[in-house]
Design a protein around this motif. Structure first.
Motif, PDB file in Angstrom:
ATOM      1  N   VAL A 267       5.532  -7.758  13.380  1.00 23.02           N
ATOM      2  CA  VAL A 267       6.732  -8.055  14.143  1.00 23.02           C
ATOM      3  C   VAL A 267       6.853  -9.566  14.284  1.00 23.02           C
ATOM      4  CG1 VAL A 267       7.071  -5.903  15.412  1.00 23.02           C
ATOM      5  CG2 VAL A 267       5.451  -7.569  16.258  1.00 23.02           C
ATOM      6  N   VAL A 268       8.080 -10.037  14.196  1.00 23.51           N
ATOM      7  CA  VAL A 268       8.365 -11.456  14.373  1.00 23.51           C
ATOM      8  C   VAL A 268       8.739 -11.665  15.832  1.00 23.51           C
ATOM      9  CG1 VAL A 268       9.794 -13.396  13.658  1.00 23.51           C
ATOM     10  CG2 VAL A 268       9.174 -11.621  11.994  1.00 23.51           C
ATOM     11  N   GLY A 269       8.031 -12.560  16.500  1.00 25.29           N
ATOM     12  CA  GLY A 269       8.294 -12.850  17.900  1.00 25.29           C
ATOM     13  C   GLY A 269       9.362 -13.905  18.072  1.00 25.29           C
ATOM     14  N   ASP A 270       9.673 -14.202  19.323  1.00 23.70           N
ATOM     15  CA  ASP A 270      10.685 -15.212  19.625  1.00 23.70           C
ATOM     16  C   ASP A 270      10.288 -16.598  19.126  1.00 23.70           C
ATOM     17  OD1 ASP A 270      12.339 -13.332  20.833  1.00 23.70           O
ATOM     18  OD2 ASP A 270      11.412 -13.630  22.810  1.00 23.70           O
ATOM     19  N   ASP A 271       8.979 -16.827  18.976  1.00 21.78           N
ATOM     20  CA  ASP A 271       8.494 -18.113  18.490  1.00 21.78           C
ATOM     21  C   ASP A 271       8.502 -18.206  16.963  1.00 21.78           C
ATOM     22  OD1 ASP A 271       6.473 -16.345  17.896  1.00 21.78           O
ATOM     23  OD2 ASP A 271       4.916 -17.403  19.034  1.00 21.78           O
ATOM     24  N   GLY A 272       8.929 -17.116  16.283  1.00 23.26           N
ATOM     25  CA  GLY A 272       8.964 -17.095  14.833  1.00 23.26           C
ATOM     26  C   GLY A 272       7.658 -16.672  14.185  1.00 23.26           C
ATOM     27  N   GLU A 273       6.627 -16.494  14.986  1.00 25.27           N
ATOM     28  CA  GLU A 273       5.328 -16.083  14.471  1.00 25.27           C
ATOM     29  C   GLU A 273       5.311 -14.589  14.179  1.00 25.27           C
ATOM     30  OE1 GLU A 273       2.428 -17.944  13.858  1.00 25.27           O
ATOM     31  OE2 GLU A 273       3.829 -19.623  14.063  1.00 25.27           O
ATOM     32  N   GLU A 274       4.638 -14.203  13.096  1.00 28.52           N
ATOM     33  CA  GLU A 274       4.470 -12.798  12.764  1.00 28.52           C
ATOM     34  C   GLU A 274       3.130 -12.305  13.290  1.00 28.52           C
ATOM     35  OE1 GLU A 274       5.206 -11.293   8.888  1.00 28.52           O
ATOM     36  OE2 GLU A 274       6.974 -12.552   8.599  1.00 28.52           O
ATOM     37  N   THR A 275       3.139 -11.110  13.877  1.00 21.62           N
ATOM     38  CA  THR A 275       1.934 -10.491  14.398  1.00 21.62           C
ATOM     39  C   THR A 275       1.755  -9.127  13.749  1.00 21.62           C
ATOM     40  OG1 THR A 275       2.250 -11.624  16.512  1.00 21.62           O
ATOM     41  CG2 THR A 275       0.748  -9.739  16.495  1.00 21.62           C
ATOM     42  N   LEU A 276       0.598  -8.920  13.125  1.00 12.76           N
ATOM     43  CA  LEU A 276       0.303  -7.635  12.510  1.00 12.76           C
ATOM     44  C   LEU A 276       0.217  -6.571  13.589  1.00 12.76           C
ATOM     45  CD1 LEU A 276      -0.504  -6.291   9.750  1.00 12.76           C
ATOM     46  CD2 LEU A 276      -2.868  -6.585  10.519  1.00 12.76           C
ATOM     47  N   CYS A 277       0.920  -5.460  13.407  1.00 19.87           N
ATOM     48  CA  CYS A 277       0.879  -4.383  14.396  1.00 19.87           C
ATOM     49  C   CYS A 277       0.394  -3.065  13.807  1.00 19.87           C
ATOM     50  CB  CYS A 277       2.225  -4.217  15.088  1.00 19.87           C
ATOM     51  SG  CYS A 277       3.593  -3.866  13.984  1.00 19.87           S
ATOM     52  N   ALA A 278       0.423  -2.911  12.476  1.00 14.60           N
ATOM     53  CA  ALA A 278      -0.062  -1.681  11.854  1.00 14.60           C
ATOM     54  C   ALA A 278      -0.318  -1.927  10.371  1.00 14.60           C
ATOM     55  CB  ALA A 278       0.951  -0.552  12.026  1.00 14.60           C
ATOM     56  N   VAL A 279      -1.186  -1.088   9.814  1.00 15.04           N
ATOM     57  CA  VAL A 279      -1.424  -1.087   8.372  1.00 15.04           C
ATOM     58  C   VAL A 279      -1.330   0.354   7.898  1.00 15.04           C
ATOM     59  CG1 VAL A 279      -2.820  -3.186   8.278  1.00 15.04           C
ATOM     60  CG2 VAL A 279      -3.928  -0.989   8.672  1.00 15.04           C
ATOM     61  N   ALA A 280      -0.854   0.528   6.678  1.00 13.89           N
ATOM     62  CA  ALA A 280      -0.708   1.877   6.129  1.00 13.89           C
ATOM     63  C   ALA A 280      -1.080   1.863   4.654  1.00 13.89           C
ATOM     64  CB  ALA A 280       0.732   2.365   6.301  1.00 13.89           C
ATOM     65  N   GLN A 281      -1.460   3.025   4.170  1.00 12.47           N
ATOM     66  CA  GLN A 281      -1.717   3.194   2.748  1.00 12.47           C
ATOM     67  C   GLN A 281      -1.183   4.550   2.340  1.00 12.47           C
ATOM     68  OE1 GLN A 281      -5.445   1.948   0.920  1.00 12.47           O
ATOM     69  NE2 GLN A 281      -5.618   4.017   0.058  1.00 12.47           N
ATOM     70  N   GLY A 282      -0.553   4.596   1.169  1.00 15.10           N
ATOM     71  CA  GLY A 282       0.014   5.856   0.733  1.00 15.10           C
ATOM     72  C   GLY A 282      -0.063   6.065  -0.756  1.00 15.10           C
ATOM     73  N   THR A 283       0.213   7.291  -1.145  1.00 19.70           N
ATOM     74  CA  THR A 283       0.265   7.687  -2.540  1.00 19.70           C
ATOM     75  C   THR A 283       1.686   8.135  -2.853  1.00 19.70           C
ATOM     76  OG1 THR A 283      -2.019   8.437  -2.432  1.00 19.70           O
ATOM     77  CG2 THR A 283      -0.707   9.238  -4.276  1.00 19.70           C
ATOM     78  N   VAL A 284       2.206   7.656  -3.953  1.00 22.01           N
ATOM     79  CA  VAL A 284       3.562   7.998  -4.375  1.00 22.01           C
ATOM     80  C   VAL A 284       3.476   8.586  -5.778  1.00 22.01           C
ATOM     81  CG1 VAL A 284       5.880   7.095  -4.803  1.00 22.01           C
ATOM     82  CG2 VAL A 284       4.490   6.138  -2.957  1.00 22.01           C
ATOM     83  N   LEU A 285       4.230   9.642  -6.003  1.00 17.10           N
ATOM     84  CA  LEU A 285       4.203  10.362  -7.271  1.00 17.10           C
ATOM     85  C   LEU A 285       5.503  10.151  -8.042  1.00 17.10           C
ATOM     86  CD1 LEU A 285       2.921  13.693  -5.745  1.00 17.10           C
ATOM     87  CD2 LEU A 285       1.541  11.869  -6.751  1.00 17.10           C
ATOM     88  N   SER A 286       5.386  10.079  -9.345  1.00 15.26           N
ATOM     89  CA  SER A 286       6.562  10.021 -10.193  1.00 15.26           C
ATOM     90  C   SER A 286       7.206  11.403 -10.206  1.00 15.26           C
ATOM     91  CB  SER A 286       6.184   9.619 -11.615  1.00 15.26           C
ATOM     92  OG  SER A 286       7.282   9.762 -12.479  1.00 15.26           O
ATOM     93  N   ALA A 287       8.504  11.447 -10.060  1.00 13.28           N
ATOM     94  CA  ALA A 287       9.230  12.716 -10.087  1.00 13.28           C
ATOM     95  C   ALA A 287       9.838  12.967 -11.460  1.00 13.28           C
ATOM     96  CB  ALA A 287      10.323  12.714  -9.022  1.00 13.28           C
ATOM     97  N   GLU A 288       9.595  12.073 -12.401  1.00 11.10           N
ATOM     98  CA  GLU A 288      10.118  12.232 -13.764  1.00 11.10           C
ATOM     99  C   GLU A 288       9.437  13.393 -14.453  1.00 11.10           C
ATOM    100  OE1 GLU A 288      12.461  10.489 -15.619  1.00 11.10           O
ATOM    101  OE2 GLU A 288      13.004   9.504 -13.766  1.00 11.10           O
ATOM    102  N   GLN A 289      10.208  14.203 -15.140  1.00 10.39           N
ATOM    103  CA  GLN A 289       9.672  15.318 -15.925  1.00 10.39           C
ATOM    104  C   GLN A 289       9.335  14.812 -17.324  1.00 10.39           C
ATOM    105  OE1 GLN A 289       9.095  18.352 -14.641  1.00 10.39           O
ATOM    106  NE2 GLN A 289       9.835  17.591 -12.688  1.00 10.39           N
ATOM    107  N   THR A 290       8.132  15.106 -17.788  1.00  6.50           N
ATOM    108  CA  THR A 290       7.751  14.687 -19.145  1.00  6.50           C
ATOM    109  C   THR A 290       7.757  15.842 -20.100  1.00  6.50           C
ATOM    110  OG1 THR A 290       5.421  14.948 -18.594  1.00  6.50           O
ATOM    111  CG2 THR A 290       6.379  12.746 -18.379  1.00  6.50           C
TER     112      THR A 290
END
Length: 139
Positions: free
Chosen positions: A116-139
């Motif tokens: 999140v960017v605060g009023d002072d312009g500084e960014e503060t980490l608030c969460a981290v995530a990791q995910g898996t994404v699949l191709s929906a293309e048919q081969t």
């Protein structure tokens, strides 16, 4: 389907009614990464004045999926993700920056840092995530 660029990624996001409701916007897209931003407003906060965790989860999910689309192509589906909340999100803008960690022909693993960017312009980490994404293309 043709590959996406920033302009077409923005059109895809604008076609998602829930994304429009939240006011999400794609500000970067390409080369294995994507950034989503959402302006914080009262209706997106929980009872203590922090940005609701559901908004953070939405931003992670979409940023992860968009980033994977830069390597897998436009036809992708989220396979799942995990999020860890680091600290309460207070500020005026949420930024979800996702980067592809690994991409094969049919699957990508993506990390997302949410700040999140605060009023002072500084960014503060608030969460981290990791995910898996699949191709929906048919081969």
């Amino acid at each position: 389907m043709s590959a996406l660029d920033l302009r077409s990624a923005r059109k895809v996001l604008e076609s998602q009614p829930f994304s429009v409701l939240l006011g999400a916007r794609v500000t970067a897209f390409g080369d294995g990464g994507a950034t989503l931003r959402i302006d914080v407003r009262p209706e997106l906060q929980q009872q203590n004045g922090f940005l609701h965790g559901g908004v953070l989860a939405y931003a992670a999910d979409n940023a992860i999926t968009f980033a994977a689309g830069t390597t897998l192509g436009p036809a992708v589906l989220a396979g799942g993700f995990a999020i860890q909340y680091v600290r309460p999100a207070t500020g005026h803008t949420l930024s979800a920056r996702a980067t592809v960690v690994h991409s094969g022909r049919r699957q990508a693993v993506v990390r997302c840092d949410l700040s999140v960017v605060g009023d002072d312009g500084e960014e503060t980490l608030c969460a981290v995530a990791q995910g898996t994404v699949l191709s929906a293309e048919q081969t």
